[in-house]
Motif scaffolding. Sequence first.
Motif, PDB file in Angstrom:
ATOM      1  N   THR A   1       0.538   4.834  -2.188  1.00  0.00           N
ATOM      2  CA  THR A   1       0.302   6.130  -1.562  1.00  0.00           C
ATOM      3  C   THR A   1       1.480   7.073  -1.736  1.00  0.00           C
ATOM      4  O   THR A   1       1.297   8.278  -1.730  1.00  0.00           O
ATOM      5  CB  THR A   1      -0.041   5.973  -0.066  1.00  0.00           C
ATOM      6  OG1 THR A   1       1.021   5.278   0.586  1.00  0.00           O
ATOM      7  CG2 THR A   1      -1.335   5.217   0.125  1.00  0.00           C
TER       8      THR A   1
ATOM      9  N   LEU B   1       0.820  -1.192   0.000  1.00  0.00           N
ATOM     10  CA  LEU B   1       0.000   0.000   0.000  1.00  0.00           C
ATOM     11  C   LEU B   1       0.865   1.258   0.000  1.00  0.00           C
ATOM     12  O   LEU B   1       0.568   2.224  -0.686  1.00  0.00           O
ATOM     13  CB  LEU B   1      -0.932  -0.010   1.220  1.00  0.00           C
ATOM     14  CG  LEU B   1      -1.845   1.186   1.402  1.00  0.00           C
ATOM     15  CD1 LEU B   1      -2.744   1.332   0.191  1.00  0.00           C
ATOM     16  CD2 LEU B   1      -2.674   1.023   2.652  1.00  0.00           C
TER      17      LEU B   1
ATOM     18  N   SER C   1      -2.761  -3.241 -11.727  1.00  0.00           N
ATOM     19  CA  SER C   1      -2.257  -1.893 -11.978  1.00  0.00           C
ATOM     20  C   SER C   1      -2.489  -1.445 -13.420  1.00  0.00           C
ATOM     21  O   SER C   1      -1.987  -0.414 -13.845  1.00  0.00           O
ATOM     22  CB  SER C   1      -0.775  -1.805 -11.628  1.00  0.00           C
ATOM     23  OG  SER C   1      -0.037  -2.718 -12.402  1.00  0.00           O
TER      24      SER C   1
ATOM     25  N   VAL D   1      -3.483  -2.493  -5.065  1.00  0.00           N
ATOM     26  CA  VAL D   1      -3.055  -3.367  -3.970  1.00  0.00           C
ATOM     27  C   VAL D   1      -3.245  -4.830  -4.363  1.00  0.00           C
ATOM     28  O   VAL D   1      -2.428  -5.689  -4.031  1.00  0.00           O
ATOM     29  CB  VAL D   1      -3.827  -3.034  -2.667  1.00  0.00           C
ATOM     30  CG1 VAL D   1      -3.611  -4.098  -1.601  1.00  0.00           C
ATOM     31  CG2 VAL D   1      -3.416  -1.667  -2.147  1.00  0.00           C
ATOM     32  N   ARG D   2      -4.316  -5.116  -5.105  1.00  0.00           N
ATOM     33  CA  ARG D   2      -4.578  -6.497  -5.538  1.00  0.00           C
ATOM     34  C   ARG D   2      -3.746  -6.880  -6.764  1.00  0.00           C
ATOM     35  O   ARG D   2      -3.881  -7.983  -7.289  1.00  0.00           O
ATOM     36  CB  ARG D   2      -6.065  -6.680  -5.843  1.00  0.00           C
ATOM     37  CG  ARG D   2      -6.948  -6.689  -4.611  1.00  0.00           C
ATOM     38  CD  ARG D   2      -8.377  -7.093  -4.934  1.00  0.00           C
ATOM     39  NE  ARG D   2      -8.985  -6.285  -5.975  1.00  0.00           N
ATOM     40  CZ  ARG D   2      -9.657  -5.151  -5.768  1.00  0.00           C
ATOM     41  NH1 ARG D   2      -9.802  -4.684  -4.561  1.00  0.00           N
ATOM     42  NH2 ARG D   2     -10.182  -4.489  -6.777  1.00  0.00           N
TER      43      ARG D   2
ATOM     44  N   ILE E   1      -6.014   9.308  -2.838  1.00  0.00           N
ATOM     45  CA  ILE E   1      -5.124   8.195  -2.478  1.00  0.00           C
ATOM     46  C   ILE E   1      -3.847   8.719  -1.838  1.00  0.00           C
ATOM     47  O   ILE E   1      -3.346   8.152  -0.867  1.00  0.00           O
ATOM     48  CB  ILE E   1      -4.756   7.360  -3.735  1.00  0.00           C
ATOM     49  CG1 ILE E   1      -5.946   6.577  -4.241  1.00  0.00           C
ATOM     50  CG2 ILE E   1      -3.580   6.429  -3.447  1.00  0.00           C
ATOM     51  CD1 ILE E   1      -5.730   5.965  -5.632  1.00  0.00           C
TER      52      ILE E   1
ATOM     53  N   LYS F   1      -7.136   2.513  -5.629  1.00  0.00           N
ATOM     54  CA  LYS F   1      -6.069   2.060  -4.724  1.00  0.00           C
ATOM     55  C   LYS F   1      -6.160   0.557  -4.492  1.00  0.00           C
ATOM     56  O   LYS F   1      -5.160  -0.152  -4.590  1.00  0.00           O
ATOM     57  CB  LYS F   1      -6.164   2.802  -3.387  1.00  0.00           C
ATOM     58  CG  LYS F   1      -5.133   2.345  -2.362  1.00  0.00           C
ATOM     59  CD  LYS F   1      -5.234   3.136  -1.081  1.00  0.00           C
ATOM     60  CE  LYS F   1      -6.473   2.722  -0.330  1.00  0.00           C
ATOM     61  NZ  LYS F   1      -6.618   3.342   0.985  1.00  0.00           N
ATOM     62  N   ASP F   2      -7.365   0.063  -4.213  1.00  0.00           N
ATOM     63  CA  ASP F   2      -7.541  -1.369  -3.954  1.00  0.00           C
ATOM     64  C   ASP F   2      -7.178  -2.206  -5.173  1.00  0.00           C
ATOM     65  O   ASP F   2      -6.630  -3.305  -5.039  1.00  0.00           O
ATOM     66  CB  ASP F   2      -8.969  -1.671  -3.507  1.00  0.00           C
ATOM     67  CG  ASP F   2      -9.278  -1.168  -2.101  1.00  0.00           C
ATOM     68  OD1 ASP F   2      -8.333  -0.764  -1.382  1.00  0.00           O
ATOM     69  OD2 ASP F   2     -10.468  -1.176  -1.733  1.00  0.00           O
ATOM     70  N   ALA F   3      -7.484  -1.701  -6.364  1.00  0.00           N
ATOM     71  CA  ALA F   3      -7.104  -2.420  -7.586  1.00  0.00           C
ATOM     72  C   ALA F   3      -5.592  -2.588  -7.627  1.00  0.00           C
ATOM     73  O   ALA F   3      -5.081  -3.678  -7.904  1.00  0.00           O
ATOM     74  CB  ALA F   3      -7.610  -1.683  -8.817  1.00  0.00           C
TER      75      ALA F   3
ATOM     76  N   THR G   1     -10.592   4.902  -3.412  1.00  0.00           N
ATOM     77  CA  THR G   1     -10.326   3.618  -2.754  1.00  0.00           C
ATOM     78  C   THR G   1     -10.393   2.478  -3.756  1.00  0.00           C
ATOM     79  O   THR G   1      -9.585   1.548  -3.711  1.00  0.00           O
ATOM     80  CB  THR G   1     -11.324   3.392  -1.598  1.00  0.00           C
ATOM     81  OG1 THR G   1     -11.165   4.455  -0.649  1.00  0.00           O
ATOM     82  CG2 THR G   1     -11.116   2.054  -0.927  1.00  0.00           C
ATOM     83  N   PHE G   2     -11.330   2.549  -4.679  1.00  0.00           N
ATOM     84  CA  PHE G   2     -11.462   1.532  -5.726  1.00  0.00           C
ATOM     85  C   PHE G   2     -10.162   1.433  -6.533  1.00  0.00           C
ATOM     86  O   PHE G   2      -9.643   0.336  -6.774  1.00  0.00           O
ATOM     87  CB  PHE G   2     -12.649   1.879  -6.642  1.00  0.00           C
ATOM     88  CG  PHE G   2     -12.781   1.007  -7.851  1.00  0.00           C
ATOM     89  CD1 PHE G   2     -13.418  -0.221  -7.770  1.00  0.00           C
ATOM     90  CD2 PHE G   2     -12.263   1.408  -9.074  1.00  0.00           C
ATOM     91  CE1 PHE G   2     -13.542  -1.033  -8.897  1.00  0.00           C
ATOM     92  CE2 PHE G   2     -12.384   0.607 -10.196  1.00  0.00           C
ATOM     93  CZ  PHE G   2     -13.021  -0.621 -10.102  1.00  0.00           C
TER      94      PHE G   2
ATOM     95  N   GLU H   1     -14.783   6.932  -2.422  1.00  0.00           N
ATOM     96  CA  GLU H   1     -14.916   5.496  -2.710  1.00  0.00           C
ATOM     97  C   GLU H   1     -14.245   5.143  -4.027  1.00  0.00           C
ATOM     98  O   GLU H   1     -13.648   4.076  -4.160  1.00  0.00           O
ATOM     99  CB  GLU H   1     -16.394   5.095  -2.746  1.00  0.00           C
ATOM    100  CG  GLU H   1     -17.078   5.140  -1.400  1.00  0.00           C
ATOM    101  CD  GLU H   1     -18.587   5.029  -1.493  1.00  0.00           C
ATOM    102  OE1 GLU H   1     -19.180   4.527  -0.511  1.00  0.00           O
ATOM    103  OE2 GLU H   1     -19.191   5.432  -2.512  1.00  0.00           O
TER     104      GLU H   1
END
Length: 175
Positions: free
Chosen positions: A11, A7, A117, A113-114, A168, A109-111, A106-107, A103
């Motif tokens: 960031t 993460l 990219s 993190v998973r 982010i 960022k979460d992409a 976050t969507f 949100e």
Amino acid sequence: MPGVIFLSEITRGSLKMKITLVTVGKLKEKYLKEAISEYSKRLSRYCKLDIIEVNDEKTPDNASEKEEILIKNKEGEAILKHIKDNMLVVAMDLKGKMLSSEEFGTFIKDAGVRGNSDIAFIIGGSLGISDEVLRRADHKLCISKMTFPHQLFRVILLEQIYRGFRIINGEPYHK
């Protein structure tokens, strides 16, 4: 650990995500081209941005439902030619999920993190997006229940992507 994205990498902005907009139709208006250019420049510090325009098919006046489906399918085939297997595909669809700007950030960022990219956002033509493209989409998002010209919508989406990256990174943004 190879292949693991932390993460803190996102960031701090050291992870360069790739954002691809696959859109139907060509931009014609100078003011829209200038806005796209400005957001492309702003986004360059956060991600690699590609904008791919596919031809829009002419819709005859009083087109039948069958004709409209054929037009959407032809545009959909052109869209799918630019979608790679490793892309996270997000169809912009009036029936999609609505997110706040926070949100949406976050969507994104979460992409990352998973490990997703490479995100492709799909903007359909005046008739919408074909069923085949919608089936390929990993997510369906809606910015607003209002209808926008698809050329103007590019600017709106790019602004929200830019805002998402600012969120982010904990940078100021207008609320």
